[in-house]
Structures are given as C-alpha cells and as structure tokens.
Design a protein around this motif. Sequence first.
Motif, PDB file in Angstrom:
ATOM      1  N   THR A 274      69.719  54.390  32.737  1.00 57.79           N
ATOM      2  CA  THR A 274      70.146  55.475  31.851  1.00 57.79           C
ATOM      3  C   THR A 274      71.153  56.389  32.549  1.00 57.79           C
ATOM      4  OG1 THR A 274      68.446  56.987  32.628  1.00 57.79           O
ATOM      5  CG2 THR A 274      67.837  55.491  30.818  1.00 57.79           C
ATOM      6  N   ALA A 275      71.784  57.230  31.737  1.00 59.14           N
ATOM      7  CA  ALA A 275      72.726  58.208  32.287  1.00 59.14           C
ATOM      8  C   ALA A 275      71.994  59.126  33.267  1.00 59.14           C
ATOM      9  CB  ALA A 275      73.359  59.008  31.157  1.00 59.14           C
ATOM     10  N   ARG A 276      70.735  59.431  32.957  1.00 59.21           N
ATOM     11  CA  ARG A 276      69.982  60.305  33.854  1.00 59.21           C
ATOM     12  C   ARG A 276      69.782  59.645  35.222  1.00 59.21           C
ATOM     13  NH1 ARG A 276      64.299  63.400  32.625  1.00 59.21           N
ATOM     14  NH2 ARG A 276      65.054  65.246  33.707  1.00 59.21           N
ATOM     15  N   ASP A 277      69.411  58.364  35.201  1.00 53.77           N
ATOM     16  CA  ASP A 277      69.271  57.619  36.469  1.00 53.77           C
ATOM     17  C   ASP A 277      70.566  57.716  37.272  1.00 53.77           C
ATOM     18  OD1 ASP A 277      66.802  56.704  35.554  1.00 53.77           O
ATOM     19  OD2 ASP A 277      67.644  54.820  34.767  1.00 53.77           O
ATOM     20  N   LEU A 278      71.676  57.522  36.556  1.00 55.23           N
ATOM     21  CA  LEU A 278      72.960  57.453  37.253  1.00 55.23           C
ATOM     22  C   LEU A 278      73.407  58.817  37.770  1.00 55.23           C
ATOM     23  CD1 LEU A 278      74.905  54.847  35.096  1.00 55.23           C
ATOM     24  CD2 LEU A 278      73.726  54.542  37.281  1.00 55.23           C
ATOM     25  N   VAL A 279      73.157  59.881  36.983  1.00 53.50           N
ATOM     26  CA  VAL A 279      73.534  61.216  37.466  1.00 53.50           C
ATOM     27  C   VAL A 279      72.713  61.541  38.709  1.00 53.50           C
ATOM     28  CG1 VAL A 279      73.551  63.682  36.943  1.00 53.50           C
ATOM     29  CG2 VAL A 279      74.283  62.044  35.205  1.00 53.50           C
ATOM     30  N   ARG A 280      71.418  61.213  38.668  1.00 53.42           N
ATOM     31  CA  ARG A 280      70.570  61.471  39.846  1.00 53.42           C
ATOM     32  C   ARG A 280      71.050  60.693  41.044  1.00 53.42           C
ATOM     33  NH1 ARG A 280      64.393  61.997  37.702  1.00 53.42           N
ATOM     34  NH2 ARG A 280      64.741  64.050  36.772  1.00 53.42           N
ATOM     35  N   ASN A 281      71.401  59.442  40.788  1.00 51.41           N
ATOM     36  CA  ASN A 281      71.892  58.625  41.894  1.00 51.41           C
ATOM     37  C   ASN A 281      73.231  59.152  42.416  1.00 51.41           C
ATOM     38  OD1 ASN A 281      71.065  55.959  43.265  1.00 51.41           O
ATOM     39  ND2 ASN A 281      73.278  55.924  43.103  1.00 51.41           N
ATOM     40  N   ALA A 282      74.060  59.578  41.481  1.00 52.48           N
ATOM     41  CA  ALA A 282      75.381  60.087  41.871  1.00 52.48           C
ATOM     42  C   ALA A 282      75.242  61.264  42.842  1.00 52.48           C
ATOM     43  CB  ALA A 282      76.163  60.503  40.632  1.00 52.48           C
ATOM     44  N   LEU A 283      74.233  62.090  42.604  1.00 55.52           N
ATOM     45  CA  LEU A 283      74.042  63.266  43.464  1.00 55.52           C
ATOM     46  C   LEU A 283      73.743  62.875  44.908  1.00 55.52           C
ATOM     47  CD1 LEU A 283      72.040  65.553  41.034  1.00 55.52           C
ATOM     48  CD2 LEU A 283      74.331  65.939  41.962  1.00 55.52           C
ATOM     49  N   ARG A 284      73.214  61.680  45.085  1.00 53.31           N
ATOM     50  CA  ARG A 284      72.902  61.229  46.451  1.00 53.31           C
ATOM     51  C   ARG A 284      74.089  60.531  47.097  1.00 53.31           C
ATOM     52  NH1 ARG A 284      68.335  58.618  43.698  1.00 53.31           N
ATOM     53  NH2 ARG A 284      66.828  60.267  43.304  1.00 53.31           N
ATOM     54  N   MET A 285      75.193  60.467  46.375  1.00 49.21           N
ATOM     55  CA  MET A 285      76.347  59.732  46.917  1.00 49.21           C
ATOM     56  C   MET A 285      77.423  60.667  47.448  1.00 49.21           C
ATOM     57  SD  MET A 285      76.528  56.895  43.883  1.00 49.21           S
ATOM     58  CE  MET A 285      77.796  55.860  44.541  1.00 49.21           C
ATOM     59  N   ARG A 286      77.035  61.873  47.774  1.00 51.25           N
ATOM     60  CA  ARG A 286      77.939  62.882  48.333  1.00 51.25           C
ATOM     61  C   ARG A 286      79.214  63.071  47.507  1.00 51.25           C
ATOM     62  NH1 ARG A 286      78.933  63.750  53.818  1.00 51.25           N
ATOM     63  NH2 ARG A 286      80.966  63.214  53.050  1.00 51.25           N
ATOM     64  N   PRO A 287      79.088  63.289  46.225  1.00 45.47           N
ATOM     65  CA  PRO A 287      80.315  63.490  45.441  1.00 45.47           C
ATOM     66  C   PRO A 287      80.834  64.913  45.602  1.00 45.47           C
ATOM     67  CG  PRO A 287      78.407  63.760  44.032  1.00 45.47           C
ATOM     68  CD  PRO A 287      77.876  63.428  45.406  1.00 45.47           C
ATOM     69  N   ASP A 288      82.146  65.097  45.444  1.00 47.76           N
ATOM     70  CA  ASP A 288      82.662  66.455  45.286  1.00 47.76           C
ATOM     71  C   ASP A 288      82.462  66.891  43.842  1.00 47.76           C
ATOM     72  OD1 ASP A 288      83.654  67.001  47.908  1.00 47.76           O
ATOM     73  OD2 ASP A 288      85.212  65.505  47.521  1.00 47.76           O
ATOM     74  N   ARG A 289      82.727  65.951  42.946  1.00 45.20           N
ATOM     75  CA  ARG A 289      82.565  66.281  41.521  1.00 45.20           C
ATOM     76  C   ARG A 289      81.914  65.110  40.802  1.00 45.20           C
ATOM     77  NH1 ARG A 289      87.729  69.662  39.596  1.00 45.20           N
ATOM     78  NH2 ARG A 289      88.905  69.785  41.526  1.00 45.20           N
ATOM     79  N   ILE A 290      81.206  65.446  39.728  1.00 45.69           N
ATOM     80  CA  ILE A 290      80.621  64.407  38.886  1.00 45.69           C
ATOM     81  C   ILE A 290      81.214  64.542  37.485  1.00 45.69           C
ATOM     82  CG2 ILE A 290      78.486  63.551  37.842  1.00 45.69           C
ATOM     83  CD1 ILE A 290      77.016  64.437  40.290  1.00 45.69           C
ATOM     84  N   ILE A 291      81.652  63.422  36.957  1.00 49.15           N
ATOM     85  CA  ILE A 291      82.180  63.419  35.589  1.00 49.15           C
ATOM     86  C   ILE A 291      81.253  62.556  34.743  1.00 49.15           C
ATOM     87  CG2 ILE A 291      84.203  62.914  34.162  1.00 49.15           C
ATOM     88  CD1 ILE A 291      85.006  64.702  36.408  1.00 49.15           C
ATOM     89  N   VAL A 292      80.683  63.148  33.712  1.00 52.53           N
ATOM     90  CA  VAL A 292      79.812  62.381  32.823  1.00 52.53           C
ATOM     91  C   VAL A 292      80.547  62.226  31.494  1.00 52.53           C
ATOM     92  CG1 VAL A 292      77.602  62.351  31.606  1.00 52.53           C
ATOM     93  CG2 VAL A 292      77.714  63.176  33.959  1.00 52.53           C
ATOM     94  N   GLY A 293      80.723  60.993  31.059  1.00 48.72           N
ATOM     95  CA  GLY A 293      81.499  60.712  29.851  1.00 48.72           C
ATOM     96  C   GLY A 293      81.053  61.539  28.658  1.00 48.72           C
ATOM     97  N   GLU A 294      79.750  61.569  28.424  1.00 49.80           N
ATOM     98  CA  GLU A 294      79.224  62.387  27.337  1.00 49.80           C
ATOM     99  C   GLU A 294      77.777  62.714  27.644  1.00 49.80           C
ATOM    100  OE1 GLU A 294      79.679  60.793  23.346  1.00 49.80           O
ATOM    101  OE2 GLU A 294      78.296  62.290  22.536  1.00 49.80           O
ATOM    102  N   VAL A 295      77.404  63.976  27.505  1.00 48.62           N
ATOM    103  CA  VAL A 295      75.997  64.351  27.665  1.00 48.62           C
ATOM    104  C   VAL A 295      75.355  64.231  26.296  1.00 48.62           C
ATOM    105  CG1 VAL A 295      74.431  66.255  28.077  1.00 48.62           C
ATOM    106  CG2 VAL A 295      76.304  65.856  29.644  1.00 48.62           C
ATOM    107  N   ARG A 296      74.372  63.343  26.174  1.00 49.55           N
ATOM    108  CA  ARG A 296      73.735  63.196  24.868  1.00 49.55           C
ATOM    109  C   ARG A 296      72.239  62.996  24.966  1.00 49.55           C
ATOM    110  NH1 ARG A 296      76.773  58.496  22.451  1.00 49.55           N
ATOM    111  NH2 ARG A 296      77.555  57.501  24.290  1.00 49.55           N
ATOM    112  N   GLY A 297      71.686  63.137  26.167  1.00 49.26           N
ATOM    113  CA  GLY A 297      70.252  62.900  26.299  1.00 49.26           C
ATOM    114  C   GLY A 297      69.671  63.698  27.433  1.00 49.26           C
ATOM    115  N   ASP A 298      68.637  63.140  28.045  1.00 50.13           N
ATOM    116  CA  ASP A 298      67.900  63.927  29.029  1.00 50.13           C
ATOM    117  C   ASP A 298      68.636  64.105  30.360  1.00 50.13           C
ATOM    118  OD1 ASP A 298      67.647  61.357  29.846  1.00 50.13           O
ATOM    119  OD2 ASP A 298      65.464  61.248  29.658  1.00 50.13           O
TER     120      ASP A 298
END
Length: 406
Positions: A274-298
């Motif tokens: 899910t997008a939530r799984d990926l956003v959480r994972n993204a946070l562990r990948m040392r990003p400067d910025r996170i871009i989420v195509g569309e927020v539509r869920g949890d």
Amino acid sequence: MSAPHDQMMRFRLTDQYQQLKSALHRHLISLIEDRNLEIDLWEPLRVERFVSEQVKLYVMQQRLPVNQRETEALATDARDELMGYGPIQGLVDDDSVNDIVVNGPNKVFIERAGKLSVAPVRFVNDAHVLRVIQRILAPIGRRVDESTPMVDARLADGSRVNAIVPPIALDGPCLSIRKFRRQPLTGADLVKSDTLSQAELDYLHERVRKRANLIIVGGTGSGKTTFLNLLSRWIPVTERVITVEDAAELRLEHDHVVRLETRPPNLEGQRAVTARDLVRNALRMRPDRIIVGEVRGDEVMDMLQAMNTGHDGSMTTLHANAPKEAVHRLELLAGFAGYAGSEANFRAQVASAVNLFVHVSRLVTGARKVMSITEVYSDGTEALLLRDLFRYDIDTEQHLDLRAAT
Ligand SMILES: Nc1ncnc2c1ncn2[C@@H]1O[C@H](COP(=O)(O)OP(=O)(O)OP(=O)(O)O)[C@@H](O)[C@H]1O
Ligand SMILES: [Mg+2]
C-alpha cells in the motif's frame, strides 16, 4: 474537416461498414492461420503491406461496392484490428488527444484541448471492446476478467489505463486511457495558456526551491498530477527524492530519485503493497523530500508526519474542490486511518505540516486554472487558518495577486 473526410467518417460508423470490417477481419485471420504466418513477429511495414494487398484482393474478389478511399480506410482499420488497439488506434496515435474514454462499443469519447467530444469511431460489440482491452493489457502482464474485473495500470509508454468490466460494470466493458504527454507541460506553457500567471509561477518556483510543503487540490482530471510533475521538476537535482504512486506518472530528471509504485493484492487478496507501506519505507531511505502521487487513504498520517519531521519540501495531491474542503478531506482520511485525537490537534498538525494549498480546476469551458494559492498557517488561537495569496477571479478572468492585501 473536408467534405470527403466527413463522409468517410460517417461511412466508418455505419453498420454496413462494421459488418464489412468484421468479415474482413475473419477472412484475414483464417488466411493467417492457414498459411501459418507469424505476423506478430513481422516489421510493422510488412504487416501494413500484407494487409493492404489482402484487403484489395478481398474487395475485388467479393466485388464490394467500395471506392479507393474506403478500401484504404478498411485496410488501416484491418491492420489496427490485427496489431494495435483496434478502432481507437488512430486516437492513440493522435497527439492532440489527451484522454480516451470507452463506455461501451458505441460510446467513445475523447478529450482534446480541455474539451470532451464524441469520437467518430465505434466497436462492433462488447466482446470487441474486451478483446482490445486484453490486447492493451497483455504486454504489461495484466488482464481483466470476472475474477479481476478492475485494472488500473501504466503502459510501457507511460500512459495510464483503467479498465472495468462486467459484472462490476453493468453496461459492458469500459476503458479509460490518459495518454502520456511526450513533452510534459512546462511552466511557460501553463502561463501561455493562462492556467496561472507569471507571478504565480515565480512564487511557486521560489517556494518549491525553499522547500515549502504543499498539497495540490482539485477534482478529477483537473490537472493535479500535471502540476505535481511541474513542481517536482523544480526540486534541485542535488536533493534525494522518493516518489510514491499508484501508477507512476511523474517524470523527474533527478539522479537521486527513487520511484516506488504500490501493488494491488493478488487473486487471493494478499501481498498488496500500500501507499502507507511505501511512505513508511521511504522515510527509512534518507530522502530529502517525499512526493506522494495522491493521498487517498491511511497514508495521510504518515505523509503529514513526514512533512512535520524534517522532510520539508514534500508534496502531494488531494481530491477536493477547494482548500477548505481539502482540510475536511484530510480529517476524514485521518479518521479512516484510525486517528483518535481531537479535531483541534489534528488541524494544528495540518497547519504545521502544510505550507501551501494549490487549488487547480477545470472550468466548464475546458480551461484549466490555478484557482488559488493558499497559505496554511496558525495564529496561536486558531489551530488552522487559510489565506489566499493568489486567486483567480472568474468574472474578470484575472489572476489576482493578494499578497500585498494581507
Ligand atoms: N494546464 C493544463 N493545460 C492543458 N492540459 C492540461 C493541463 N493540466 C492538465 N492537462 C491535461 O488534462 C488531463 C488531466 O490532467 P491530470 O492527469 O494532471 O489531472 P488529475 O487531476 O491528476 O486527474 P485525476 O483526478 O484523474 O488523477 C491530462 O491529459 C493533462 O495532460
Ligand atoms: Mg492524477
């Protein structure tokens, strides 16, 4: 359009033509099968020549009452039928068409320059629509059927496809294609078409570079993704960006970009990512910025948290018809995500996470406009306040700069 062209278009819509076309198609298929021709391995030009010759022969042998133009049209359609996307191939090839919508064999619509219109093509029947859908999906390893009646996917060329078929779609198989624009719309394009003013463009450019967190809000097809793409491309190339999308549409030219795409559950309803799984994972990948195509869920809570915890300059889009509505929508999504805090707390969290809402809209004229660029802030008493920095005035057709007024 010239008169013969119009006539041709009308001829193509007649039942007579459709019958002729399917008879011809059957004829070609049996020919190919009889001779064991592997035409799917042929060069396109060879297929074209083969089909064109066979069509001419067929027309002569059957003594069909069609002229040369009509024979050529038959040959083109027969080729598309064998190889390509069938009746909609011409629309797919036409760069001035951006969206194609098939609501059944006789209901094909296109969007061109913001205007929806009926397309002068049709399918033979539901089975024909379904066949073309399967042909579009096959190369990317997907298919639709009763057990998987809905597919949302991205084609190799970047176009986005959605197909939905019976029993879910009550009136037959439906197909929507949002074509990939070879040349993404630039800021200059959007100023030229008056989607926004130069002052707005400059302001957004500055804010993106200075790492404002922003949410693009708008209705369906209003231009949210187009805008997110434009803004993301302004991110300095030295920054590390992680994108999370359901069907990857963004096109960044950064070295440090990691693109993540969600995955639908398999037939057993498992192994979804899910997008939530990926956003959480993204946070562990040392990003400067996170871009989420569309927020539509949890994933909403994780995204707000990311914006609040040092990933400034993050961006997303949200389906809402105004900035105020966007705040309600965020609350609603947070509720679904299990947020149990008070409304005031949540609004305070939004106010500290989000700097700007950019509201985009498709007007009845078909024109796309940035309706407002709205600052989100808190004054200590009110948890969340909104202030328009720019606003489009429909009556005067002006993009107003309100920064001095506030
Ligand atoms: N400012 C614009 N000028 C001209 N065409 C535009 C503009 N913005 C978007 N489009 C076109 O409109 C279509 C829809 O745009 P886009 O995909 O950005 O909308 P969206 O709001 O993300 O849609 P959805 O709700 O389906 O995700 C696309 O084909 C796009 O190329
Ligand atoms: Mg979109």
